[in-house]
Design an enzyme around this catalytic site. Structure first.
Site, short mmCIF file in Angstrom:
data_model
loop_
_atom_site.label_atom_id
_atom_site.label_comp_id
_atom_site.label_asym_id
_atom_site.label_seq_id
_atom_site.Cartn_x
_atom_site.Cartn_y
_atom_site.Cartn_z
N ASP A 77 45.05 167.04 -33.48
CA ASP A 77 44.54 166.48 -32.25
C ASP A 77 44.60 167.58 -31.19
O ASP A 77 45.24 168.62 -31.40
CB ASP A 77 45.41 165.28 -31.86
CG ASP A 77 45.04 164.70 -30.51
OD1 ASP A 77 43.86 164.45 -30.28
OD2 ASP A 77 45.97 164.51 -29.69
N ASP A 112 44.45 167.06 -27.01
CA ASP A 112 45.19 166.69 -25.80
C ASP A 112 46.53 166.04 -26.16
O ASP A 112 46.58 165.05 -26.88
CB ASP A 112 44.38 165.71 -24.95
CG ASP A 112 43.07 166.32 -24.47
OD1 ASP A 112 43.11 167.43 -23.93
OD2 ASP A 112 42.01 165.68 -24.64
N ASP A 171 49.65 162.92 -31.62
CA ASP A 171 50.71 162.46 -30.73
C ASP A 171 50.61 160.98 -30.38
O ASP A 171 51.42 160.49 -29.60
CB ASP A 171 50.68 163.27 -29.42
CG ASP A 171 49.46 162.94 -28.56
OD1 ASP A 171 48.32 163.08 -29.07
OD2 ASP A 171 49.64 162.53 -27.40
#
Length: 233
Positions: free
Chosen positions: A18, A20, A180
């Protein structure tokens, strides 16, 4: 590091990251963009914590959440117009305040040198994603870069993961997702991939509760964790 582990994690032929909250801390830039948009409607700015809570499901959802939090929810054509207004503002706030997450450069370089195929799958728009990755010097190490507008359905749908793996020529069962948030777990599960979550991102729910195969304190823990699994396999 904590969580359940399986042998599928021990020998990833590909790792999809991922962006961000995983490779970069873009919340300050995203918050600045949101506040610039809100100011055009004479609305007060959001705090950084508020902006962080809205990240992870694409720019359109970000805009919708921002106006709702400001007490002026938008619908239909008004929301569409706000999204159109956001596009150029968002592009002006990509790398001014954004910084690398701890270990991002080192870990990407480590797996690249080790011969693991690497990619990024994010809900951030494609052009913005490429600009951020180029700014931080990642693009030469990545075999696939898939933004949210490159697929029909964003994470937690698996579309971006499937497209990244197709470009890397790796099957989902041989790949690992590193993210995240719940969107990353949902996408990985839907794609049939193992998934590791890293603390310090933008999830509002404790990472231990999101159902990942493993949780790492930072990206710096990832090589050691996978090496341990490899030794035990």
């Amino acid at each position: 590091m904590s969580g359940e582990t399986g042998t599928s994690l021990a020998f990833p032929k590909a790792i999809i990251f991922d962006l961000d909250g995983t490779l970069v801390d873009s919340a300050p830039d995203i918050g600045a963009a949101v506040n610039e948009l809100l100011a055009t409607r004479h609305l007060p700015p959001l705090s950084l914590a508020q902006a962080k809570s809205m990240i992870g499901h694409g720019v359109k959802k970000l805009v919708e959440r921002a106006f709702s939090a400001s007490g002026m929810p938008l619908y239909g054509g008004a929301l569409e117009q706000a999204n159109r207004d956001m596009a150029p503002i968002y592009r002006r706030h990509l790398t001014k305040l954004t910084t690398l997450m701890p270990g991002a450069k080192e870990v990407v370089a480590h797996f690249h040198v080790a011969g693991v195929a690497l990619g990024v799958a994010t809900n951030k728009p494609q052009l913005a994603t490429r600009e951020v990755l180029l700014h931080f010097g990642f693009t030469d190490q990545l075999g696939a870069i898939v933004g949210g507008d490159a697929v029909s359905h964003q994470k937690p749908a698996p579309d971006s993961l499937f497209l990244a793996l197709e470009r890397l020529r790796v099957e989902p069962a041989d790949a690992l997702m590193v993210g995240d948030s719940s969107a990353d777990v949902g996408a990985a599960r839907a794609a049939g991939m193992a998934v590791v979550l890293v603390r310090g991102g933008y999830t509002q729910v404790p990472v231990e509760e999101l159902g990942a195969d493993m949780v790492c304190d930072s990206l710096l823990d990832l090589p050691t964790a996978l090496h341990g699994l490899r030794s035990a396999a």
